[in-house]
Design a protein around this motif. Structure first.
Motif, mmCIF file in Angstrom:
data_model
loop_
_atom_site.group_PDB
_atom_site.id
_atom_site.type_symbol
_atom_site.label_atom_id
_atom_site.label_comp_id
_atom_site.label_asym_id
_atom_site.label_seq_id
_atom_site.Cartn_x
_atom_site.Cartn_y
_atom_site.Cartn_z
ATOM 1 N N UNK A 114 -28.698 4.609 -50.354
ATOM 2 C CA UNK A 114 -29.620 3.507 -50.627
ATOM 3 C C UNK A 114 -30.510 3.266 -49.411
ATOM 4 N N UNK A 115 -29.892 3.147 -48.241
ATOM 5 C CA UNK A 115 -30.634 2.832 -47.022
ATOM 6 C C UNK A 115 -31.660 3.906 -46.695
ATOM 7 N N UNK A 116 -31.279 5.150 -46.823
ATOM 8 C CA UNK A 116 -32.221 6.225 -46.495
ATOM 9 C C UNK A 116 -33.366 6.287 -47.506
ATOM 10 N N UNK A 117 -33.070 6.046 -48.783
ATOM 11 C CA UNK A 117 -34.119 6.018 -49.805
ATOM 12 C C UNK A 117 -35.077 4.850 -49.597
ATOM 13 N N UNK A 118 -34.570 3.762 -49.017
ATOM 14 C CA UNK A 118 -35.364 2.548 -48.818
ATOM 15 C C UNK A 118 -35.842 2.397 -47.371
ATOM 16 N N UNK A 119 -35.574 3.402 -46.523
ATOM 17 C CA UNK A 119 -35.847 3.286 -45.085
ATOM 18 C C UNK A 119 -37.270 2.812 -44.792
ATOM 19 N N UNK A 120 -38.271 3.420 -45.379
ATOM 20 C CA UNK A 120 -39.653 3.058 -45.085
ATOM 21 C C UNK A 120 -39.904 1.586 -45.417
ATOM 22 N N UNK A 121 -39.472 1.149 -46.599
ATOM 23 C CA UNK A 121 -39.642 -0.253 -46.988
ATOM 24 C C UNK A 121 -38.876 -1.167 -46.042
ATOM 25 N N UNK A 122 -37.610 -0.841 -45.778
ATOM 26 C CA UNK A 122 -36.774 -1.710 -44.949
ATOM 27 C C UNK A 122 -37.314 -1.831 -43.523
ATOM 28 N N UNK A 123 -37.769 -0.728 -42.951
ATOM 29 C CA UNK A 123 -38.313 -0.793 -41.590
ATOM 30 C C UNK A 123 -39.579 -1.650 -41.553
ATOM 31 N N UNK A 124 -40.450 -1.488 -42.530
ATOM 32 C CA UNK A 124 -41.661 -2.308 -42.607
ATOM 33 C C UNK A 124 -41.290 -3.774 -42.828
ATOM 34 N N UNK A 125 -40.361 -4.021 -43.757
ATOM 35 C CA UNK A 125 -39.940 -5.391 -44.065
ATOM 36 C C UNK A 125 -39.324 -6.066 -42.842
ATOM 37 N N UNK A 126 -38.506 -5.342 -42.084
ATOM 38 C CA UNK A 126 -37.881 -5.928 -40.891
ATOM 39 C C UNK A 126 -38.932 -6.298 -39.848
#
Length: 145
Positions: A114-126
């Motif tokens: 999940x985290x790797x699939x969402x990495x781009x979104x999560x890094x931007x969101x953080x």
């Protein structure tokens, strides 16, 4: 397990930054990525306390969140466990820096796929979350908070 690390130097004392975390009205204003808003149902800011809220996306989608405060050390640390999916722990550390406070944000996700699939979104969101925290702390300083 996947780990996300972000940090930001904020030109304010750790106590001022911590205030923007412990005050539910202020936290609701800055928590989440750009365009998101929050409605808090429960905010028990103590170790073992519940934090239940709905994050409202800019497209109108509601995202229910259920978390538990694991550790709170004013004004230097807050650790949160996200109880519903996706499971993760978030540690916010606040330490004095030459210009104010260094905020370190470390999220540890249980589900690596999940985290790797969402990495781009999560890094931007953080990063957007930290931008919003900076704005909230600056606004609080201009209003004596």
């Amino acid at each position: 397990m996947s780990v996300f690390r972000h940090s930001r130097d904020i030109p304010a004392r750790p106590e001022s930054v911590f205030s923007a975390i412990q005050d539910p009205e202020r936290l609701a204003r800055w928590w989440g990525p750009d365009g998101f808003t929050n409605t808090f149902q429960t905010f028990e800011f103590w170790p073992g306390g519940a934090w239940l809220f709905t994050m409202h996306g800019p497209d109108g989608t509601d995202y229910p969140n259920q978390s538990e405060f694991l550790d709170i050390v004013p004004p230097s640390r807050v650790r949160i466990k996200h109880v519903n999916l996706p499971h993760f722990e978030l540690s916010l550390s606040l330490g004095p820096s030459a210009t104010g406070t260094l905020v370190s944000w470390v999220g540890v996700f249980e589900n690596q796929d999940f985290a790797e699939n969402m990495r781009s979104f999560l890094e931007t969101a953080n990063e957007q979350n930290l931008d919003r925290l900076v704005r909230e702390v600056s606004a609080g300083a201009s209003h004596g908070g």
